[in-house]
Design a protein around this motif. Structure first.
Motif, short mmCIF file in Angstrom:
data_model
loop_
_atom_site.label_atom_id
_atom_site.label_comp_id
_atom_site.label_asym_id
_atom_site.label_seq_id
_atom_site.Cartn_x
_atom_site.Cartn_y
_atom_site.Cartn_z
N TRP A 1 0.84 -1.20 0.00
CA TRP A 1 0.00 0.00 0.00
C TRP A 1 0.88 1.24 0.00
O TRP A 1 0.65 2.19 -0.76
N LEU A 2 1.93 1.23 0.84
CA LEU A 2 2.83 2.39 0.93
C LEU A 2 3.58 2.62 -0.39
O LEU A 2 3.76 3.76 -0.81
N ILE A 3 3.98 1.51 -1.05
CA ILE A 3 4.71 1.65 -2.31
C ILE A 3 3.83 2.33 -3.35
O ILE A 3 4.25 3.23 -4.07
N TYR A 4 2.55 1.93 -3.41
CA TYR A 4 1.68 2.50 -4.45
C TYR A 4 1.13 3.86 -4.07
O TYR A 4 0.72 4.62 -4.94
N VAL A 5 1.15 4.20 -2.79
CA VAL A 5 0.86 5.58 -2.41
C VAL A 5 2.01 6.47 -2.87
O VAL A 5 1.79 7.55 -3.44
N ALA A 6 3.24 5.96 -2.70
CA ALA A 6 4.42 6.69 -3.20
C ALA A 6 4.33 6.86 -4.72
O ALA A 6 4.75 7.89 -5.26
N TYR A 7 3.78 5.85 -5.40
CA TYR A 7 3.58 5.89 -6.84
C TYR A 7 2.77 7.13 -7.24
O TYR A 7 3.10 7.84 -8.20
N PHE A 8 1.72 7.42 -6.47
CA PHE A 8 0.90 8.59 -6.81
C PHE A 8 1.54 9.89 -6.39
O PHE A 8 1.36 10.91 -7.05
N MET A 9 2.31 9.86 -5.28
CA MET A 9 3.02 11.08 -4.88
C MET A 9 4.04 11.44 -5.95
O MET A 9 4.20 12.61 -6.31
N LEU A 10 4.71 10.43 -6.47
CA LEU A 10 5.69 10.63 -7.53
C LEU A 10 5.05 11.30 -8.75
O LEU A 10 5.57 12.25 -9.31
N ARG A 11 3.88 10.78 -9.12
CA ARG A 11 3.16 11.37 -10.25
C ARG A 11 2.77 12.81 -9.98
O ARG A 11 2.89 13.68 -10.83
N ALA A 12 2.29 13.04 -8.75
CA ALA A 12 1.77 14.37 -8.43
C ALA A 12 2.88 15.41 -8.37
O ALA A 12 2.68 16.55 -8.77
N TYR A 13 4.08 15.02 -7.88
CA TYR A 13 5.14 16.00 -7.67
C TYR A 13 6.11 16.08 -8.83
O TYR A 13 7.09 16.82 -8.78
#
Lengths: 226, 229
Positions: free
Chosen positions: B124-136
């Motif tokens: 879950w944490l890895i794929y939350v990071a996935y979206f943070m990466l996209r957003a930033y």
């Protein structure tokens, strides 16, 4: 220019700039030291048994946190004044940049570990001399794994708006196998168990190293591409 | 990239999903017998396990989509991967919520550091990071490329995370369906689980389809905006 010559040129550049400023090494080392001291406050006064249980964890929190600090800085430096573009204009495979940065980070993390380990032994009253060969092996394999994904993620994080802030969020979940394997095998070795008992952990570290070095080497070009 | 409203796939998917959901609800709450020792709380199993299945399926699709995107550089694969990642995070969240609901009465604790729980949380944490990466990331293409790399690394990492946490400690109930010697579930429970798995898989396909179409519409709107300037 041959592959190794180009590789060495980038590592040499990083080493020279580090020897002149000493900012990466000193901040990583002081941070690792601080982690040891803060965790010592958090867990003491405890029994000798508790100390042996918590010591490997504290050691690896110090190494990985300091490592993340250094990794983040290594690419932030390239982003300043757009040095990364200069690097990317170098002829040849982008994988060379990854490998050079990875080896540089490995050297810096290794240096911090070499200096921190004796201090750890003194602060936590553990004898590390008799177990130095096995400990060196664990440190070596774990640091390779951590630095390989760390170098790739540092390149990613440096390319985002938030810069280094994103690095630990990317790095720590993925590095979980390395951290667990490192803490567990260090703990076993500190208890005086033989190397054969931690063989599964060493195998795991080795597989992590091989798998992620290959993947990071291949995917690095997509990360730095503009 | 026009959106075809008379899409055949979409036409049969929605009714099939509706019927299978009704069947799954009936199977889970009426047809399946009450578990002898755990009681009714065990029925959460028919939602927990299919959610976990959909989550892993979704992350596998992210993995494939990410590889294809880096290889072909076609925006379609990026849309597929990011849409699937969103659904994956949603269902992982559901797994992480339904698990403790069952764990409290049965284990006596909401959380335990068991391999599957821990792996799911880290996933879950890895794929939350996935979206943070996209957003930033700033630019979309850059974010898509970096996210694709994480989509590959995250998925390859799953077996290693699982194994490392397994060797660390274990408490989760052993697999009751896929195990040597055949399923340990009575046929009525197994049947209910299968119906529920089907319904959840159709739900995944439906959500994925809608999300992909939505993203394409977004792209079209962006393109139209660019034209007007």
């Amino acid at each position: 220019m041959g592959y190794t010559v180009r590789l060495w040129a980038i590592i040499y550049k990083d080493l020279v700039s580090e020897f002149r400023t000493k900012e990466l090494f000193s901040s990583m080392f002081v941070f690792a030291l601080l982690v040891l001291i803060i965790f010592n406050f958090a867990f003491s006064p405890g029994t000798r048994e508790l100390q042996l249980v918590t010591a490997p964890g504290i050691l690896w929190v110090a190494f990985t946190f300091a490592g993340a600090l250094g990794l983040g800085r290594s690419f932030a430096l390239e982003r300043e004044k757009d040095c990364i573009h200069g690097l990317m204009l170098c002829p040849g495979d982008r994988g060379i940049i990854f490998l050079a940065k990875f080896l540089g980070n490995l050297l810096f993390m290794g240096a911090v570990e070499v200096i921190t380990l004796p201090l750890f032994a003194i602060f936590f009253n553990v004898r590390i001399l008799p177990i130095l060969p096995s400990l060196t092996l664990i440190l070596f394999l774990s640091t390779i794994g951590f630095a390989s994904v760390g170098t790739l993620f540092a390149a990613m994080a440096a390319a985002t708006k938030t810069r280094e802030v994103l690095l630990p969020i990317l790095l720590f979940p993925v590095a979980v196998p390395v951290i667990i394997a490192a803490v567990k095998s260090t703990g076993r070795v500190l208890e005086g168990r033989p190397l054969s008992e931690i063989a599964p952990w060493l195998n795991m570290l080795l597989s992590f190293d091989v798998i992620f070095l290959v993947i990071c080497y291949i995917t690095f070009e997509y990360v730095v591409e503009e | 990239m026009g959106i075809d409203e008379r899409d055949k796939f979409r036409k049969w998917l929605a009714p099939a999903l509706f019927l299978s959901m009704l069947a799954a609800l009936y199977a889970a709450f009426v047809y399946a017998p009450t578990e002898a020792t755990q009681g009714d709380v065990q029925r959460i199993f028919y939602f927990h396990v299919p959610s976990a299945w959909v989550a892993f399926l979704a992350f596998f699709v992210v993995f494939l989509g990410s590889i294809l995107y880096l290889w072909k550089k076609d925006r379609r694969w990026d849309i597929l991967a990011s849409s699937s990642a969103e659904i994956g995070v949603l269902f992982t969240t559901m797994v992480l919520l339904t698990g403790p609901l069952w764990g409290k009465p049965i284990w006596g604790t909401y959380w335990s550091w068991d391999p599957r729980l821990t792996t799911t949380l880290i996933l879950w944490l890895i794929y939350v990071a996935y979206f943070m990466l996209r957003a930033y990331a700033g630019e979309r293409v850059k974010g898509a490329r970096m996210a694709a790399v994480l989509g590959i690394i995250g998925f390859v990492d799953v077996p290693l995370i699982y194994l490392s946490v397994l060797w660390w400690r274990s408490l989760h109930p052993l697999p009751v369906v896929v195990r040597p010697g055949g399923p340990a579930l009575p046929p009525s429970m197994l049947g209910s689980l299968m119906v529920s798995l089907l319904a959840f898989t159709l739900l995944y396909l439906y959500l994925l389809r809608e999300r992909v179409l939505l993203e394409r519409l977004n792209d079209e709107v962006e393109a139209l905006k660019q034209k007007r300037r």
